[in-house]
Design a protein around this motif. Structure first.
Motif, short mmCIF file in Angstrom:
data_model
loop_
_atom_site.label_atom_id
_atom_site.label_comp_id
_atom_site.label_asym_id
_atom_site.label_seq_id
_atom_site.Cartn_x
_atom_site.Cartn_y
_atom_site.Cartn_z
N THR A 280 -5.27 -0.66 -2.12
CA THR A 280 -4.30 -1.74 -1.99
C THR A 280 -4.44 -2.44 -0.64
OG1 THR A 280 -2.79 -0.46 -3.35
CG2 THR A 280 -1.85 -2.32 -2.17
N THR B 250 -6.10 0.77 8.67
CA THR B 250 -6.04 1.88 7.73
C THR B 250 -5.99 3.22 8.46
OG1 THR B 250 -7.24 0.59 6.07
CG2 THR B 250 -7.29 2.99 5.82
N ARG C 60 -2.39 3.51 9.57
CA ARG C 60 -1.41 3.54 8.48
C ARG C 60 -1.50 4.80 7.63
NH1 ARG C 60 1.66 -0.56 6.42
NH2 ARG C 60 1.77 -1.13 8.64
N SER D 259 0.83 -1.22 0.00
CA SER D 259 0.00 0.00 0.00
C SER D 259 0.86 1.27 0.00
CB SER D 259 -0.95 0.00 1.19
OG SER D 259 -0.27 -0.14 2.42
N THR D 260 1.97 1.24 0.72
CA THR D 260 2.88 2.39 0.72
C THR D 260 3.49 2.60 -0.66
OG1 THR D 260 3.38 2.12 3.07
CG2 THR D 260 4.99 3.33 1.75
N TRP E 80 1.50 6.36 5.25
CA TRP E 80 1.31 6.67 3.82
C TRP E 80 1.60 8.13 3.52
CZ3 TRP E 80 -4.15 4.08 3.93
CH2 TRP E 80 -4.02 2.69 3.85
N SER F 142 2.07 1.78 -3.45
CA SER F 142 0.99 2.33 -4.27
C SER F 142 0.88 3.84 -4.08
CB SER F 142 -0.35 1.69 -3.91
OG SER F 142 -0.40 0.34 -4.28
N ALA F 143 0.97 4.27 -2.82
CA ALA F 143 0.87 5.70 -2.52
C ALA F 143 2.02 6.46 -3.17
CB ALA F 143 0.86 5.93 -1.02
N SER G 174 -5.25 5.40 -3.53
CA SER G 174 -4.52 4.24 -4.08
C SER G 174 -4.10 3.29 -2.98
CB SER G 174 -3.28 4.71 -4.85
OG SER G 174 -3.61 5.48 -5.96
N ALA G 175 -3.58 3.86 -1.89
CA ALA G 175 -3.12 3.04 -0.77
C ALA G 175 -4.27 2.28 -0.12
CB ALA G 175 -2.42 3.93 0.26
#
Length: 368
Positions: free
Chosen positions: A207, A329, A332, A183-184, A336, A186-187, A203-204
């Motif tokens: 993911t 989330t 996180r 996810s990171t 991110w 993706s970000a 985006s993150a």
């Protein structure tokens, strides 16, 4: 031979965190995660990841006040959530609601004020949707409660027990950041196009939604339920190992020794012994499982991972399985946004290569 999934490929340089799987270390800006959870709050650690230093008293108060100011959901976000399909999962609701934040004020470059805004919004989005689906009115945030304690309050509508708030805060500090995970990445890829922070966060979240990344610890909760019903951790776990079943919450794809996040969380929970039956049960189950895993699978280094204690905390504070990944989330978002801010300081667009493995057509093949 090239590894699939970019394994072993260095995609960026970062000073935000370091994950050392072989030695079981997780560092936030050079500081061991165990020291962070002992000494600092959620807000202090978030400030540290965003700014590279811990806040003084005035800076901490300013951050807390900014988070409180940004907790309130706008009428437009509430309306969007209200009109989403009832069968839409909570992660998709968060993704959609955060995406709707993307007004003109979120341009290039991203700012820490924007990061604070998104971090403050996620718990309110989770609580608003959750209580709406339960047929309960939304509970307005309380000005006297800090970030994590307020999250529990607006979810449940009651002031949380101190032990529960402390346990969840420790878990959320431990999951603020974890290197170049999916996810990171993706970000950072989205940010590398000089897109806005909301787009990178969306985006993150998309993911994180995937079960291979942010999946709920339902298997751990099922194990704890089974142990509680049987009243005998050793018998339950031994029978599972004899049958060749996998013990959920033990072992990690990155950490080849004890997950440092699990160690830090366990240390905090040991200080709460006797304050919650589920936390006590988790500690007893972990001791028994580790001993039996060494007996049945010597040399495999199967230790408790952070998911095990996360499940125990969720069970103790009576959060449903569906809230696990959304809560992950909510924490996180800090990591991110820290990565997007770092990406923006020395940006290069991500453009990896691919290896073509299709057929080699000639011009004659195409004509025919």
């Amino acid at each position: 031979m090239m590894e699939k999934g970019l394994k072993g490929v260095v995609a960026a340089q970062t000073s935000i965190s370091h994950v050392d799987g072989l030695n079981g270390k997780l560092l936030y800006r050079g500081l061991d995660i165990g020291e962070v959870t002992k000494r600092y709050s959620f807000e202090e650690t978030a400030y540290f990841l965003w700014h590279g230093k811990f806040p003084n008293e005035d800076e901490l108060n300013d951050l807390k006040n900014e988070l409180k100011r940004n907790r309130k959901l706008s009428s437009s976000i509430k309306e969007i959530i209200d009109h989403l399909p009832k069968n839409m999962d909570l992660m998709s609701v968060i993704r959609t609601a955060i995406s709707s934040e993307g007004s003109e004020e979120y341009g290039w470059k991203p700012t820490i004020a924007q990061a604070i805004r998104l971090t403050a919004l996620v718990p309110s989005i989770i609580a608003y949707r959750t209580r709406s689906m339960e047929g309960k009115p939304f509970v307005s945030p309380r000005e006297d409660l800090d970030h994590v304690e307020n999250y529990l309050y607006i979810i449940n509508g009651t002031t949380p027990l101190k032990a529960h708030a402390e346990a969840l805060e420790t878990y959320m500090i431990l999951t603020l950041e974890h290197g170049m995970n999916a996810s990171t990445f993706s970000a950072r890829v989205t940010a590398s196009t000089e897109s806005d922070l909301v787009s990178a966060a969306t985006s993150a979240i998309g993911t994180m939604k995937g079960p291979l990344h942010g999946g709920a610890p339902s298997g751990v909760i099922a194990l704890l339920d089974e142990v509680a019903e049987a009243g005998n951790p050793e018998r339950v776990i031994r029978e599972k190992l004899v049958r060749g079943e996998k013990l959920m919450g033990f072992g990690h794809r990155v950490y080849k020794t004890l997950d440092p996040r699990a160690a830090a969380l366990k240390e905090r929970l040991l200080n709460m012994t006797g304050k919650d039956q589920w936390l006590d049960l988790a500690l007893e189950t972990e001791r028994t499982a580790v001993a039996l895993l060494h007996e049945f699978k010597p040399g495999r280094s199967l230790y408790t991972n952070v998911e095990f204690y996360a499940a125990a905390i969720m069970k103790a504070i009576q959060m449903d399985d569906e809230l696990f990944t959304p809560t992950f989330t909510a924490s996180r978002m800090v990591g991110w946004t820290a990565h997007v801010l770092e990406q923006s300081e020395d940006n290069t667009i991500f453009r990896p290569e691919s290896v073509y493995i299709g057929p080699a057509h000639t011009k004659e093949d195409v004509k025919n």
